[in-house]
Design a protein around this motif. Structure first.
Motif, mmCIF file in Angstrom:
data_model
loop_
_atom_site.group_PDB
_atom_site.id
_atom_site.type_symbol
_atom_site.label_atom_id
_atom_site.label_comp_id
_atom_site.label_asym_id
_atom_site.label_seq_id
_atom_site.Cartn_x
_atom_site.Cartn_y
_atom_site.Cartn_z
ATOM 1 N N TYR A 56 -31.569 -51.190 -0.106
ATOM 2 C CA TYR A 56 -30.867 -50.894 -1.355
ATOM 3 C C TYR A 56 -30.132 -52.124 -1.870
ATOM 4 C CZ TYR A 56 -27.271 -49.035 -4.460
ATOM 5 O OH TYR A 56 -26.439 -48.815 -5.529
ATOM 6 N N ASP A 59 -33.114 -55.006 -2.726
ATOM 7 C CA ASP A 59 -34.091 -54.719 -3.768
ATOM 8 C C ASP A 59 -33.480 -54.148 -5.039
ATOM 9 O OD1 ASP A 59 -35.980 -55.583 -2.025
ATOM 10 O OD2 ASP A 59 -36.744 -53.604 -1.492
ATOM 11 N N VAL A 60 -32.450 -53.326 -4.900
ATOM 12 C CA VAL A 60 -31.873 -52.660 -6.067
ATOM 13 C C VAL A 60 -30.684 -53.435 -6.614
ATOM 14 C CG1 VAL A 60 -30.820 -50.533 -6.919
ATOM 15 C CG2 VAL A 60 -32.678 -50.414 -5.249
ATOM 16 N N CYS A 61 -29.791 -53.843 -5.709
ATOM 17 C CA CYS A 61 -28.585 -54.560 -6.152
ATOM 18 C C CYS A 61 -28.801 -56.064 -6.278
ATOM 19 C CB CYS A 61 -27.438 -54.289 -5.169
ATOM 20 S SG CYS A 61 -27.034 -52.550 -4.978
ATOM 21 N N LYS A 204 -38.737 -48.663 -5.824
ATOM 22 C CA LYS A 204 -37.781 -49.667 -6.281
ATOM 23 C C LYS A 204 -37.411 -49.441 -7.736
ATOM 24 C CE LYS A 204 -37.144 -54.653 -6.809
ATOM 25 N NZ LYS A 204 -37.757 -55.991 -6.617
ATOM 26 N N ALA A 207 -35.199 -46.248 -8.042
ATOM 27 C CA ALA A 207 -33.863 -46.518 -7.498
ATOM 28 C C ALA A 207 -33.059 -47.395 -8.457
ATOM 29 C CB ALA A 207 -33.980 -47.190 -6.136
ATOM 30 N N ASP A 208 -33.737 -48.381 -9.071
ATOM 31 C CA ASP A 208 -33.038 -49.250 -10.018
ATOM 32 C C ASP A 208 -32.628 -48.481 -11.270
ATOM 33 O OD1 ASP A 208 -32.235 -52.012 -10.812
ATOM 34 O OD2 ASP A 208 -33.667 -51.635 -12.429
ATOM 35 N N ASN A 211 -29.700 -46.255 -10.446
ATOM 36 C CA ASN A 211 -28.477 -47.031 -10.293
ATOM 37 C C ASN A 211 -27.853 -47.387 -11.630
ATOM 38 O OD1 ASN A 211 -26.624 -48.408 -8.442
ATOM 39 N ND2 ASN A 211 -27.394 -50.296 -9.370
#
Length: 221
Positions: A56, A59-61, A204, A207-208, A211
């Motif tokens: 997380y 890849d996301v933050c 990904k 999740a992005d 977020n």
């Protein structure tokens, strides 16, 4: 005969009372299984972070992998110092209520730990440096509260009974809970992959979007 027969039950009751006073309490299987579920909850919170938090953050933050490695390394050292401090604080409690020394701390910390678990998987819109600092603070707070949850839980067995056989069975249920918790975080990814074809790139993207509040519930493209 009547006198002897009348004294036998009293001896039995006296023996059971003495055993109870010495702490050799016999627990029901319901109590032992419920005790095992405690490690299921603790293990699930811990394994969830170990399994998904790294992905997380990277890849996301978009936090650099080297910085994420530093976060985990520093917080583990921090936890090593906090565990004995948490144990000393809990053991030094003076005002002991009817629920005992360990259970009130464990129950309160468990609620806070659940909230902090959500916070660790939440990232405000910050600069790259701000994201790293937020991750440090969130994960250190999570580790601190985890100590105040796991340490009193681990100490419960010593005050529930002193019977060796009972403690052995409690250790078995606890181990079963730990194994169940370690395998649980992997199942959602298997289900999403085999039933919905959710590959790493699609995960990904979702999740992005989640977020940043962009994902709309519906199909997975």
């Amino acid at each position: 005969m009547s006198t002897q027969e009348g004294t036998l039950p009293n001896k039995s009751v006296t023996t059971e009372t003495a055993a109870s006073k010495e702490g050799h309490v016999k627990l029901s299987w319901r109590e032992k299984i419920c005790y095992g579920f405690g490690d299921f909850g603790n293990g699930f919170m811990f394994d969830l972070g170990q399994a998904y938090l790294t992905k997380y953050w990277i890849d996301v933050c978009t936090i650099p992998a080297a910085a994420v490695a530093g976060i985990f390394a520093f917080t583990k050292i921090f936890d090593a110092f906090m565990d004995p401090i948490a144990g000393s604080v809990i053991d030094g409690r003076k005002n002991i209520g009817p629920r005992g020394k360990f259970r009130p701390v464990m129950m309160a910390s468990a609620v806070i730990l659940a909230i902090l678990t959500v916070i660790t998987f939440t990232m405000p819109d910050l600069s790259p440096t701000g994201k790293i600092l937020f991750a440090y603070g969130a994960y250190m707070a999570w580790g601190l509260v985890y100590s105040f949850t796991n340490i009193p839980y681990s100490s419960l067995a010593s005050v529930m009974t002193r019977d060796v056989e009972e403690r052995s069975q409690m250790a078995t249920t606890r181990q079963a809970g730990s194994i169940g918790a370690s395998s649980l975080p992997a199942w959602p990814s298997y289900i999403l992959y085999f039933f919905y074809g959710l590959t790493d790139d699609k995960f990904k993207k979702i999740a992005d979007d989640l977020n940043h509040g962009k994902w709309e519930h519906g199909t997975i493209e």
